[in-house]
Design a protein around this motif. Structure first.
Motif, PDB file in Angstrom:
ATOM      1  N   ILE A   1      21.808 -22.359   9.876  1.00  0.00           N
ATOM      2  CA  ILE A   1      22.988 -22.627   9.061  1.00  0.00           C
ATOM      3  C   ILE A   1      23.396 -21.432   8.206  1.00  0.00           C
ATOM      4  CG2 ILE A   1      22.641 -25.108   8.955  1.00  0.00           C
ATOM      5  CD1 ILE A   1      21.389 -24.711   6.181  1.00  0.00           C
ATOM      6  N   GLY A   2      22.631 -20.359   8.209  1.00  0.00           N
ATOM      7  CA  GLY A   2      22.993 -19.199   7.409  1.00  0.00           C
ATOM      8  C   GLY A   2      21.805 -18.297   7.169  1.00  0.00           C
ATOM      9  N   ARG A   3      22.009 -17.316   6.279  1.00  0.00           N
ATOM     10  CA  ARG A   3      20.943 -16.379   5.935  1.00  0.00           C
ATOM     11  C   ARG A   3      20.749 -16.356   4.423  1.00  0.00           C
ATOM     12  NH1 ARG A   3      19.015 -13.062   9.912  1.00  0.00           N
ATOM     13  NH2 ARG A   3      20.176 -13.054  11.894  1.00  0.00           N
ATOM     14  N   LEU A   4      19.537 -15.988   4.037  1.00  0.00           N
ATOM     15  CA  LEU A   4      19.188 -15.997   2.628  1.00  0.00           C
ATOM     16  C   LEU A   4      19.905 -14.877   1.870  1.00  0.00           C
ATOM     17  CD1 LEU A   4      16.849 -17.463   0.787  1.00  0.00           C
ATOM     18  CD2 LEU A   4      16.004 -15.131   0.729  1.00  0.00           C
ATOM     19  N   LEU A   5      20.507 -15.242   0.744  1.00  0.00           N
ATOM     20  CA  LEU A   5      21.131 -14.254  -0.144  1.00  0.00           C
ATOM     21  C   LEU A   5      20.166 -13.811  -1.234  1.00  0.00           C
ATOM     22  CD1 LEU A   5      24.729 -15.700  -0.659  1.00  0.00           C
ATOM     23  CD2 LEU A   5      24.122 -13.615   0.549  1.00  0.00           C
ATOM     24  N   ARG A   6      19.576 -14.783  -1.916  1.00  0.00           N
ATOM     25  CA  ARG A   6      18.634 -14.490  -3.000  1.00  0.00           C
ATOM     26  C   ARG A   6      17.689 -15.675  -3.156  1.00  0.00           C
ATOM     27  NH1 ARG A   6      23.777 -15.010  -4.706  1.00  0.00           N
ATOM     28  NH2 ARG A   6      24.328 -16.786  -6.037  1.00  0.00           N
ATOM     29  N   ALA A   7      16.531 -15.406  -3.747  1.00  0.00           N
ATOM     30  CA  ALA A   7      15.518 -16.460  -3.805  1.00  0.00           C
ATOM     31  C   ALA A   7      14.578 -16.257  -4.981  1.00  0.00           C
ATOM     32  CB  ALA A   7      14.714 -16.497  -2.505  1.00  0.00           C
ATOM     33  N   GLY A   8      13.970 -17.339  -5.417  1.00  0.00           N
ATOM     34  CA  GLY A   8      12.903 -17.344  -6.402  1.00  0.00           C
ATOM     35  C   GLY A   8      11.902 -18.394  -5.983  1.00  0.00           C
ATOM     36  N   THR A   9      10.880 -18.606  -6.788  1.00  0.00           N
ATOM     37  CA  THR A   9       9.866 -19.592  -6.439  1.00  0.00           C
ATOM     38  C   THR A   9      10.421 -21.002  -6.393  1.00  0.00           C
ATOM     39  OG1 THR A   9       8.164 -18.210  -7.483  1.00  0.00           O
ATOM     40  CG2 THR A   9       7.606 -20.516  -7.089  1.00  0.00           C
ATOM     41  N   SER A  10      11.358 -21.319  -7.308  1.00  0.00           N
ATOM     42  CA  SER A  10      11.841 -22.692  -7.410  1.00  0.00           C
ATOM     43  C   SER A  10      13.057 -22.994  -6.540  1.00  0.00           C
ATOM     44  CB  SER A  10      12.172 -23.021  -8.868  1.00  0.00           C
ATOM     45  OG  SER A  10      13.178 -22.149  -9.348  1.00  0.00           O
ATOM     46  N   GLY A  11      13.636 -21.975  -5.899  1.00  0.00           N
ATOM     47  CA  GLY A  11      14.793 -22.241  -5.065  1.00  0.00           C
ATOM     48  C   GLY A  11      15.388 -20.984  -4.474  1.00  0.00           C
ATOM     49  N   PHE A  12      16.430 -21.167  -3.660  1.00  0.00           N
ATOM     50  CA  PHE A  12      17.073 -20.027  -3.026  1.00  0.00           C
ATOM     51  C   PHE A  12      18.526 -20.356  -2.709  1.00  0.00           C
ATOM     52  CE2 PHE A  12      14.444 -22.392  -0.027  1.00  0.00           C
ATOM     53  CZ  PHE A  12      15.287 -22.677   1.039  1.00  0.00           C
ATOM     54  N   VAL A  13      19.287 -19.313  -2.382  1.00  0.00           N
ATOM     55  CA  VAL A  13      20.715 -19.459  -2.091  1.00  0.00           C
ATOM     56  C   VAL A  13      20.984 -18.933  -0.683  1.00  0.00           C
ATOM     57  CG1 VAL A  13      23.061 -18.814  -2.746  1.00  0.00           C
ATOM     58  CG2 VAL A  13      21.349 -19.247  -4.516  1.00  0.00           C
ATOM     59  N   ILE A  14      21.728 -19.709   0.090  1.00  0.00           N
ATOM     60  CA  ILE A  14      22.060 -19.366   1.471  1.00  0.00           C
ATOM     61  C   ILE A  14      23.517 -18.930   1.539  1.00  0.00           C
ATOM     62  CG2 ILE A  14      22.129 -20.209   3.851  1.00  0.00           C
ATOM     63  CD1 ILE A  14      20.384 -22.597   2.857  1.00  0.00           C
ATOM     64  N   GLY A  15      23.789 -17.901   2.307  1.00  0.00           N
ATOM     65  CA  GLY A  15      25.154 -17.505   2.600  1.00  0.00           C
ATOM     66  C   GLY A  15      25.487 -17.880   4.030  1.00  0.00           C
ATOM     67  N   CYS A  16      26.685 -18.425   4.252  1.00  0.00           N
ATOM     68  CA  CYS A  16      27.050 -18.822   5.608  1.00  0.00           C
ATOM     69  C   CYS A  16      28.548 -18.670   5.833  1.00  0.00           C
ATOM     70  CB  CYS A  16      26.618 -20.265   5.894  1.00  0.00           C
ATOM     71  SG  CYS A  16      27.633 -21.521   5.077  1.00  0.00           S
ATOM     72  N   ARG A  17      28.950 -18.699   7.095  1.00  0.00           N
ATOM     73  CA  ARG A  17      30.360 -18.708   7.455  1.00  0.00           C
ATOM     74  C   ARG A  17      30.889 -20.138   7.402  1.00  0.00           C
ATOM     75  NH1 ARG A  17      27.886 -16.039  11.661  1.00  0.00           N
ATOM     76  NH2 ARG A  17      28.339 -17.803  13.032  1.00  0.00           N
ATOM     77  N   VAL A  18      32.227 -20.257   7.331  1.00  0.00           N
ATOM     78  CA  VAL A  18      32.849 -21.587   7.321  1.00  0.00           C
ATOM     79  C   VAL A  18      32.460 -22.374   8.562  1.00  0.00           C
ATOM     80  CG1 VAL A  18      35.059 -22.812   7.406  1.00  0.00           C
ATOM     81  CG2 VAL A  18      34.783 -20.849   5.892  1.00  0.00           C
ATOM     82  N   THR A  19      32.376 -21.717   9.714  1.00  0.00           N
ATOM     83  CA  THR A  19      32.061 -22.405  10.959  1.00  0.00           C
ATOM     84  C   THR A  19      30.636 -22.952  10.959  1.00  0.00           C
ATOM     85  OG1 THR A  19      31.469 -20.249  11.918  1.00  0.00           O
ATOM     86  CG2 THR A  19      33.682 -21.101  12.355  1.00  0.00           C
TER      87      THR A  19
END
Length: 208
Positions: free
Chosen positions: A7-25
């Motif tokens: 569904i996407g690739r990792l943008l940034r992360a920490g121990t408690s969570g992370f953020v994914i970047g993805c395309r609209v599709t």
């Protein structure tokens, strides 16, 4: 078993969570409350729940929203080929090391650009059936999250996966565990039960 979907690739992360970047599709598959995983390698995977899906603007979008008579093809092109990714925020709720699943914070976060996968029904059942709902505490202590809505969306998806395998009592056991965990926090308990009630409305064949 349903296969995991990228569904996407990792943008940034920490121990408690992370953020994914993805395309609209790529946004057709994941949804609020869904279980995702980050395969880090060597039999180590991190699991998390999506608690926010965020669409940032860019310079072109700012121009288009104030323009008149914008052609539909221009809008579609901007959505599909935009430079700014859609972002999904994920709360870490556990990890797998080898064959063992732990409802603990991961020993280390995933790395930038790691591929993130949406868990299929089989893996969703496997994760939620491991232990005694220990991952609930990660959600309950995340005060900046819409706790009730995250849990309601997650339980709705998880129970459908369990019901598909004939495990119809999973949601009842999950709800009872939440009541036990929140017995000394009445306001949060009412908030969570209210959200669960809304999620269960019209789902009598799923939430038994």
């Amino acid at each position: 078993m349903t296969q995991a979907i990228p569904i996407g690739r990792l943008l940034r992360a920490g121990t408690s969570g992370f953020v994914i970047g993805c395309r609209v599709t790529q946004l057709e598959s994941p949804s609020f409350g869904a279980l995702v995983k980050a395969p880090v390698g060597a039999g180590y995977e991190i699991f998390g729940l999506i608690y926010d899906i965020h669409v940032d603007d860019d310079g072109l979008v700012r121009q288009l929203v104030t323009a008149e008579g914008v052609d539909e093809s221009v809008i579609n092109d901007n959505r599909l080929n935009r430079n700014v990714p859609l972002e999904m925020s994920v709360l870490s709720v556990g990890y797998r090391q080898g064959e063992q699943i732990y409802h603990l914070l991961p020993p280390r976060p995933p790395l930038s650009l790691d591929v993130i996968l949406l868990c299929g029904d089989g893996e969703l059942r496997q994760f939620t059936a491991a232990g005694r709902f220990g991952y609930f505490r990660h959600v309950l202590r995340a005060q900046d999250l819409p706790i009730g809505e995250v849990l309601a969306a997650h339980l709705q998806q998880a129970q459908r996966a369990h019901a598909a395998a004939g495990e119809y009592d999973w949601s009842a056991r999950a709800t009872q565990e939440l009541i036990t965990l929140l017995r000394d926090d009445y306001p949060t308990l009412i908030q969570v039960l209210g959200a669960l009630g809304d999620a269960m409305a019209g789902e009598q064949d799923v939430f038994l």
